[in-house]
Structures are given as structure tokens and as C-alpha cells.
Design a protein around this motif. Structure first.
Motif, PDB file in Angstrom:
ATOM      1  N   ALA A   1       0.829  -1.203   0.000  1.00 37.49           N
ATOM      2  CA  ALA A   1       0.000   0.000   0.000  1.00 37.49           C
ATOM      3  C   ALA A   1       0.865   1.256   0.000  1.00 37.49           C
ATOM      4  CB  ALA A   1      -0.931   0.004   1.210  1.00 37.49           C
ATOM      5  N   VAL A   2       0.305   2.321  -0.552  1.00 36.42           N
ATOM      6  CA  VAL A   2       0.967   3.622  -0.575  1.00 36.42           C
ATOM      7  C   VAL A   2       0.019   4.637   0.051  1.00 36.42           C
ATOM      8  CG1 VAL A   2       1.945   5.433  -2.046  1.00 36.42           C
ATOM      9  CG2 VAL A   2       2.285   3.028  -2.643  1.00 36.42           C
ATOM     10  N   GLY A   3       0.559   5.509   0.880  1.00 37.65           N
ATOM     11  CA  GLY A   3      -0.279   6.478   1.575  1.00 37.65           C
ATOM     12  C   GLY A   3       0.307   7.874   1.548  1.00 37.65           C
ATOM     13  N   ALA A   4      -0.387   8.801   2.203  1.00 43.49           N
ATOM     14  CA  ALA A   4       0.021  10.202   2.276  1.00 43.49           C
ATOM     15  C   ALA A   4       0.327  10.571   3.727  1.00 43.49           C
ATOM     16  CB  ALA A   4      -1.081  11.102   1.720  1.00 43.49           C
ATOM     17  N   GLN A   5       0.894  11.759   3.899  1.00 46.17           N
ATOM     18  CA  GLN A   5       1.309  12.185   5.234  1.00 46.17           C
ATOM     19  C   GLN A   5       0.399  13.260   5.836  1.00 46.17           C
ATOM     20  OE1 GLN A   5       5.433  13.400   5.035  1.00 46.17           O
ATOM     21  NE2 GLN A   5       5.974  11.626   3.780  1.00 46.17           N
ATOM     22  N   ASP A   6      -0.530  13.773   5.056  1.00 44.87           N
ATOM     23  CA  ASP A   6      -1.432  14.810   5.561  1.00 44.87           C
ATOM     24  C   ASP A   6      -2.417  15.152   4.457  1.00 44.87           C
ATOM     25  OD1 ASP A   6      -2.294  16.676   7.578  1.00 44.87           O
ATOM     26  OD2 ASP A   6      -1.429  18.290   6.380  1.00 44.87           O
ATOM     27  N   CYS A   7      -3.467  15.885   4.792  1.00 35.30           N
ATOM     28  CA  CYS A   7      -4.403  16.396   3.784  1.00 35.30           C
ATOM     29  C   CYS A   7      -5.070  17.643   4.341  1.00 35.30           C
ATOM     30  CB  CYS A   7      -5.458  15.345   3.419  1.00 35.30           C
ATOM     31  SG  CYS A   7      -6.659  14.998   4.737  1.00 35.30           S
ATOM     32  N   ALA A   8      -5.807  18.326   3.486  1.00 34.68           N
ATOM     33  CA  ALA A   8      -6.566  19.494   3.907  1.00 34.68           C
ATOM     34  C   ALA A   8      -7.892  19.068   4.522  1.00 34.68           C
ATOM     35  CB  ALA A   8      -6.823  20.405   2.711  1.00 34.68           C
ATOM     36  N   VAL A   9      -8.487  19.951   5.291  1.00 32.19           N
ATOM     37  CA  VAL A   9      -9.829  19.692   5.813  1.00 32.19           C
ATOM     38  C   VAL A   9     -10.844  19.823   4.679  1.00 32.19           C
ATOM     39  CG1 VAL A   9     -11.636  20.548   7.344  1.00 32.19           C
ATOM     40  CG2 VAL A   9      -9.276  20.453   8.143  1.00 32.19           C
ATOM     41  N   GLU A  10     -10.641  20.826   3.837  1.00 31.30           N
ATOM     42  CA  GLU A  10     -11.576  21.087   2.746  1.00 31.30           C
ATOM     43  C   GLU A  10     -11.368  20.090   1.610  1.00 31.30           C
ATOM     44  OE1 GLU A  10      -9.423  23.254   3.982  1.00 31.30           O
ATOM     45  OE2 GLU A  10     -10.674  24.637   5.132  1.00 31.30           O
ATOM     46  N   GLN A  11     -12.423  19.833   0.858  1.00 32.76           N
ATOM     47  CA  GLN A  11     -12.341  18.905  -0.264  1.00 32.76           C
ATOM     48  C   GLN A  11     -11.829  19.574  -1.534  1.00 32.76           C
ATOM     49  OE1 GLN A  11     -16.052  16.815  -0.710  1.00 32.76           O
ATOM     50  NE2 GLN A  11     -16.113  16.175   1.434  1.00 32.76           N
ATOM     51  N   SER A  12     -11.961  20.891  -1.628  1.00 30.85           N
ATOM     52  CA  SER A  12     -11.459  21.634  -2.782  1.00 30.85           C
ATOM     53  C   SER A  12     -11.574  23.120  -2.460  1.00 30.85           C
ATOM     54  CB  SER A  12     -12.281  21.306  -4.043  1.00 30.85           C
ATOM     55  OG  SER A  12     -13.638  21.720  -3.866  1.00 30.85           O
ATOM     56  N   GLY A  13     -11.143  23.959  -3.389  1.00 26.26           N
ATOM     57  CA  GLY A  13     -11.327  25.388  -3.194  1.00 26.26           C
ATOM     58  C   GLY A  13     -10.046  26.189  -3.212  1.00 26.26           C
TER      59      GLY A  13
ATOM     60  N   LEU B   1      -8.535  19.824  14.774  1.00 26.05           N
ATOM     61  CA  LEU B   1      -8.224  19.878  13.344  1.00 26.05           C
ATOM     62  C   LEU B   1      -7.932  18.480  12.826  1.00 26.05           C
ATOM     63  CD1 LEU B   1      -7.649  21.462  10.765  1.00 26.05           C
ATOM     64  CD2 LEU B   1      -5.287  21.771  11.573  1.00 26.05           C
ATOM     65  N   VAL B   2      -7.207  17.683  13.609  1.00 26.34           N
ATOM     66  CA  VAL B   2      -6.912  16.300  13.220  1.00 26.34           C
ATOM     67  C   VAL B   2      -8.217  15.523  13.042  1.00 26.34           C
ATOM     68  CG1 VAL B   2      -5.785  14.150  13.915  1.00 26.34           C
ATOM     69  CG2 VAL B   2      -4.675  16.355  14.384  1.00 26.34           C
ATOM     70  N   ARG B   3      -9.157  15.748  13.944  1.00 24.97           N
ATOM     71  CA  ARG B   3     -10.458  15.082  13.855  1.00 24.97           C
ATOM     72  C   ARG B   3     -11.179  15.470  12.566  1.00 24.97           C
ATOM     73  NH1 ARG B   3     -13.306  17.541  18.079  1.00 24.97           N
ATOM     74  NH2 ARG B   3     -13.800  19.100  16.494  1.00 24.97           N
ATOM     75  N   ASP B   4     -11.154  16.761  12.246  1.00 18.46           N
ATOM     76  CA  ASP B   4     -11.838  17.221  11.037  1.00 18.46           C
ATOM     77  C   ASP B   4     -11.165  16.665   9.781  1.00 18.46           C
ATOM     78  OD1 ASP B   4     -13.610  18.599  12.604  1.00 18.46           O
ATOM     79  OD2 ASP B   4     -12.639  20.552  12.346  1.00 18.46           O
TER      80      ASP B   4
ATOM     81  N   ALA C   1      -9.321  11.395  22.535  1.00 14.28           N
ATOM     82  CA  ALA C   1     -10.676  11.920  22.678  1.00 14.28           C
ATOM     83  C   ALA C   1     -10.934  13.060  21.703  1.00 14.28           C
ATOM     84  CB  ALA C   1     -10.914  12.387  24.108  1.00 14.28           C
ATOM     85  N   GLY C   2      -9.920  13.892  21.467  1.00 14.81           N
ATOM     86  CA  GLY C   2     -10.100  15.043  20.596  1.00 14.81           C
ATOM     87  C   GLY C   2      -9.870  14.770  19.128  1.00 14.81           C
ATOM     88  N   SER C   3      -9.098  13.725  18.802  1.00 14.73           N
ATOM     89  CA  SER C   3      -8.676  13.498  17.420  1.00 14.73           C
ATOM     90  C   SER C   3      -9.544  12.501  16.657  1.00 14.73           C
ATOM     91  CB  SER C   3      -7.223  13.003  17.385  1.00 14.73           C
ATOM     92  OG  SER C   3      -6.342  13.940  17.972  1.00 14.73           O
TER      93      SER C   3
END
Length: 241
Positions: A55-67, A103-106, A143-145
Motif C-alpha cells: 500500500a501507498v499512503g500520504a502524510q497529511d491532507c486538507a480539511v476542505e475537499q477543494s477550493g 483539526l486532526v479530527r476534522d 478523545a479530541g482526534s
């Protein structure tokens, strides 16, 4: 239960080195799930070069889907170019980019909606451990994430053991993973009983077998040692001992 050995390349790796690395991984290690998370530009090329079972993965992403979010990367695009997993809430993101658990949760919600499997990182600093607050800090991060109904993995990374050459003792790891397991059961119910909990923090071929045999350790999130294919494979093979 199958263990996962995940490599976090951080801001390392080159396009020129992809072919040799993938060739060294071959078909992976039977009975162990392998995941490599390179920098964004290398996700597609690595996915194309690696065997289907790796498998290949990423290290982070944005909260928003685009924009209009200059410099951010959408989870949906990461999935489109071949990522299946994503690391979120790594201590370096929490410290260097001031990311909070909310933010991690979102981001986790966004990643799951895009079809990615999140690996949520938690862990305490040396000051927090010395103050006797390690378990309190980790429980609060969980609890927060983790969003309601979270489906993914958790990685425990004692911040003081990342890239320092220091490694938590087997007793330290067992105690914290037991704490995390109890928190997951309370927070998520039945899914929390079997969710993989990876250990990360200076995992190397020399200590992998001991760490991976520790109760409640479901694999490893490997930093520096994942940059060398032979070391990464040695850690994966240690999961079978």
C-alpha cells in the motif's frame, strides 16, 4: 492478527530512487501488511512501481475537499493518485504547524469520506512524561482526534523517541498501548477492541522484534529506517518472529 509496518518518509525520497526501492521490496512479506507514505509528488510514481499488495499512503491532507486553499492538498486527489492510507496528527504536524486535535479530527472525517484510511498519531513529550502526565495527554489526544464512528488505525509515538535514537522500553510501550486500548474501547465500543495500534519511535531492525512482540502492538510506524528498503524489509520480517 496481521500486523502493519508503515513507513513515513517525511520530507525525504527522490523520484530517481523509486524504481530501486520498489524492486527491493518485491512482493513484500507474506503475512504482513506493508505501507509506504512518501512526500506528495512521489505517491503516484511509487504506487505505479510497487507490487499491488504494497500500500501507498500520504502524510497529511486538507480539511476542505477543494477550493481556494493555496498549498493544501485534497484527500480526494490523494486517493485518485493511488493513496489508500493517510497519516494524520503526527507530532511534527502538531508541533511545527500548531495542529490541534480538533483539526486532526476534522481532517480524519474528510479523509474517510474520500475513501482513505487514517492513521491517527498520539504521543507525549519528554516533559509531559517526566511530569507523570503521559497517559492523560494521550487519552486527551485520542478523545479530541478521533471522530465518532472512527474507522482506521492509531499510532503511538512518544515524541521524545522520534529521531532521537531513544526508544521506549518494552514496559513503557506495553503500558501505553494498554492505556490506548482501554480508551479506544470506551470511546468507540466494539471496533476499539480490535483496532490496530502501531508503535513509532526509533524503530529499527535491531529492536523491531521485541517491540512488535509486545502485547497490544499491532505493527510499527517507521521513520528513518523506512528510507532504506533493506532495513524496512528487516523490520517487516521481524513481525513474523
Amino acid at each position: 492478527m496481521r500486523q502493519m509496518i508503515a513507513g513515513n518518509w517525511k520530507m525525504n525520497g527522490t523520484l530517481a530512487g523509486i524504481a530501486a526501492y520498489a524492486a527491493a521490496l518485491g512482493q513484500g512479506v507474506a503475512g504482513v501488511d506493508l505501507l509506504i507514505c512518501p512526500p506528495y509528488p512521489l505517491i503516484g510514481p511509487l504506487r505505479a512501481a510497487c507490487a499491488p499488495g504494497i500500500a501507498v499512503g500520504a502524510q497529511d491532507c486538507a480539511v476542505e475537499q477543494s477550493g481556494a486553499h493555496t498549498g493544501d492538498v485534497a484527500a480526494g486527489l490523494l486517493a485518485e493518485i493511488g493513496a489508500s492510507h493517510i497519516i494524520l496528527g503526527h507530532s511534527e504536524r502538531r508541533a511545527d504547524h500548531n495542529e490541534r486535535s480538533a483539526l486532526v479530527r476534522d481532517k480524519s472525517r474528510t479523509a474517510i469520506a474520500a475513501g482513505l484510511t487514517p492513521i491517527i498519531c498520539v504521543g507525549e513529550t519528554l516533559a509531559e512524561r517526566d511530569a507523570g502526565e503521559a497517559e492523560t495527554v494521550v487519552r486527551a489526544q485520542l478523545a479530541g482526534s478521533l471522530p465518532d464512528g472512527f474507522t482506521g488505525l492509531v499510532a503511538y509515538e512518544p515524541v521524545w523517541a522520534i529521531g532521537t535514537g531513544k526508544t521506549a522500553t518494552e514496559t513503557d510501550v506495553q503500558a501505553m498501548h494498554a492505556t490506548i486500548r482501554a480508551a479506544l474501547k470506551k470511546q468507540l465500543g466494539e471496533p476499539g477492541e480490535t483496532m490496530l495500534i502501531l508503535y513509532g519511535g526509533s524503530v529499527k531492525p535491531t529492536n523491531a522484534a521485541t517491540l512488535l512482540a509486545t502485547p497490544e502492538v499491532g505493527g510499527a510506524l517507521v521513520g528513518g529506517a523506512s528510507l532504506t528498503a533493506t532495513d524496512f524489509m528487516a523490520i517487516a520480517e521481524a513481525a513474523l518472529r
